[in-house]
Design a protein around this motif. Structure first.
Motif, PDB file in Angstrom:
ATOM      1  N   GLY A 141       0.828  -1.212   0.000  1.00 62.13           N
ATOM      2  CA  GLY A 141       0.000   0.000   0.000  1.00 62.13           C
ATOM      3  C   GLY A 141       0.858   1.256   0.000  1.00 62.13           C
ATOM      4  N   PHE A 142       1.867   1.260   0.850  1.00 62.62           N
ATOM      5  CA  PHE A 142       2.805   2.402   0.886  1.00 62.62           C
ATOM      6  C   PHE A 142       3.451   2.589  -0.493  1.00 62.62           C
ATOM      7  CE2 PHE A 142       4.282   3.539   5.435  1.00 62.62           C
ATOM      8  CZ  PHE A 142       3.037   3.292   5.982  1.00 62.62           C
ATOM      9  N   LEU A 143       3.839   1.465  -1.106  1.00 63.24           N
ATOM     10  CA  LEU A 143       4.523   1.505  -2.406  1.00 63.24           C
ATOM     11  C   LEU A 143       3.610   2.107  -3.482  1.00 63.24           C
ATOM     12  CD1 LEU A 143       7.114   0.588  -3.993  1.00 63.24           C
ATOM     13  CD2 LEU A 143       5.909  -1.545  -4.469  1.00 63.24           C
ATOM     14  N   ILE A 144       2.382   1.619  -3.547  1.00 61.72           N
ATOM     15  CA  ILE A 144       1.424   2.099  -4.555  1.00 61.72           C
ATOM     16  C   ILE A 144       1.165   3.594  -4.366  1.00 61.72           C
ATOM     17  CG2 ILE A 144      -0.992   1.895  -5.325  1.00 61.72           C
ATOM     18  CD1 ILE A 144      -0.690  -1.143  -4.404  1.00 61.72           C
ATOM     19  N   SER A 145       1.041   3.993  -3.105  1.00 62.58           N
ATOM     20  CA  SER A 145       0.814   5.392  -2.800  1.00 62.58           C
ATOM     21  C   SER A 145       2.030   6.239  -3.199  1.00 62.58           C
ATOM     22  CB  SER A 145       0.531   5.505  -1.298  1.00 62.58           C
ATOM     23  OG  SER A 145       0.371   6.815  -0.925  1.00 62.58           O
ATOM     24  N   ALA A 146       3.228   5.754  -2.906  1.00 57.36           N
ATOM     25  CA  ALA A 146       4.458   6.495  -3.237  1.00 57.36           C
ATOM     26  C   ALA A 146       4.627   6.623  -4.750  1.00 57.36           C
ATOM     27  CB  ALA A 146       5.678   5.806  -2.620  1.00 57.36           C
ATOM     28  N   ILE A 147       4.289   5.562  -5.480  1.00 58.70           N
ATOM     29  CA  ILE A 147       4.401   5.598  -6.951  1.00 58.70           C
ATOM     30  C   ILE A 147       3.466   6.682  -7.489  1.00 58.70           C
ATOM     31  CG2 ILE A 147       3.913   4.309  -9.091  1.00 58.70           C
ATOM     32  CD1 ILE A 147       4.751   1.722  -7.490  1.00 58.70           C
ATOM     33  N   HIS A 148       2.243   6.688  -6.981  1.00 57.61           N
ATOM     34  CA  HIS A 148       1.260   7.677  -7.436  1.00 57.61           C
ATOM     35  C   HIS A 148       1.688   9.092  -7.065  1.00 57.61           C
ATOM     36  CE1 HIS A 148      -2.497   9.488  -8.509  1.00 57.61           C
ATOM     37  NE2 HIS A 148      -2.684   9.941  -7.277  1.00 57.61           N
ATOM     38  N   LYS A 149       2.179   9.257  -5.839  1.00 58.75           N
ATOM     39  CA  LYS A 149       2.572  10.598  -5.389  1.00 58.75           C
ATOM     40  C   LYS A 149       3.807  11.105  -6.134  1.00 58.75           C
ATOM     41  CE  LYS A 149       0.132  10.433  -1.056  1.00 58.75           C
ATOM     42  NZ  LYS A 149       0.136  10.342   0.405  1.00 58.75           N
TER      43      LYS A 149
END
Ligand code: IYR
Length: 225
Positions: free
Chosen positions: A159-167
């Motif tokens: 979840g952190f990874l997906i969020s970081a990619i998007h951000k």
């Protein structure tokens, strides 16, 4: 500031204190940003600096985990030959899944997403991140150490990874070819590591279509007591 509590080192947790207005602004700003996240299946081959990949993985690895064991490994694939190998193996499994392994109900449930066995994004996207879970740990001497809440911990890191990619301004997809043990073989990972998620990372294609799907309303997903 450091001190000793119960024989263990502690540091003072200095968090920023926001007033109520700022809390609302911060959360609304993040909501607006996250509203624009979509799972993307069409990628541009435009390059992305490795530093971006490094930063998003470092952010993902800040996730909490059972007993802080950090039971994950992020494998990054840029080499076109390895991406080709992964695409070939994934498509073989997916072809079998779509033709013989998935139920009628499942296939029906996926129709509106337009997915099929073909996974060209596994070669087009400049990077693939393959997240492995470490079902147990192996110390230097090769003896087994227990990891805790592995599934939950790695899920949170994902979840952190997906969020970081998007951000960061990039797109990704939570791709789970099934079964995906071929990733362990191709990437030559140790026996304690099992593939958890495969994420292509890159810019969306110049023309990129995503299904017009909606998220559930707030009152359907939250009950306040
Ligand atoms: N893993 C397959 C099938 C698939 C399954 C679900 I559940 C999805 O939400 C999307 C796809 C694939 O990647 O095509």
């Amino acid at each position: 500031m450091k001190k000793n509590i119960g024989g263990y080192p502690y540091i003072n947790y200095e968090s920023t204190v926001f007033d109520q207005k700022e809390l609302i602004e911060n959360s609304a700003e993040n909501l607006e940003l996250m509203t624009r996240r979509r799972s993307v299946r069409e990628y541009s081959d435009r390059d992305v600096p490795f530093e971006v990949i490094e930063n998003i993985i470092k952010a993902a690895a800040l996730a909490p985990s059972g007993a802080n064991k950090q039971p994950w490994m992020f494998c990054v694939v840029k080499d076109p030959k390895i991406k080709q190998q992964i695409r070939k193996a994934a498509e073989e499994e997916e072809l079998e899944s779509y033709n013989n392994r998935m139920s009628e109900e499942w296939l029906e449930d996926l129709k509106h997403l337009g997915t099929d066995w073909q996974k060209p994004f596994l070669e087009t996207a400049p990077y693939l991140i393959i997240l492995f879970k470490q079902v147990y740990d192996l110390d230097e001497s090769g003896s087994k150490k227990t990891n805790y809440y592995v599934q939950e911990s790695v899920g949170i890191a994902a979840g952190f990874l997906i969020s970081a990619i998007h951000k960061a301004g990039l797109a990704t997809l939570t791709h789970t070819p099934s079964p995906m043990n071929f990733l362990q073989k191709i990437l030559d990972r140790p026996v304690n590591e099992k593939p958890y998620l495969l994420l292509p990372v890159g810019y969306p294609a110049d023309e990129c279509w995503v299904p017009d799907i909606k998220k559930k309303n707030f009152d359907k997903i939250c009950k306040v007591y």
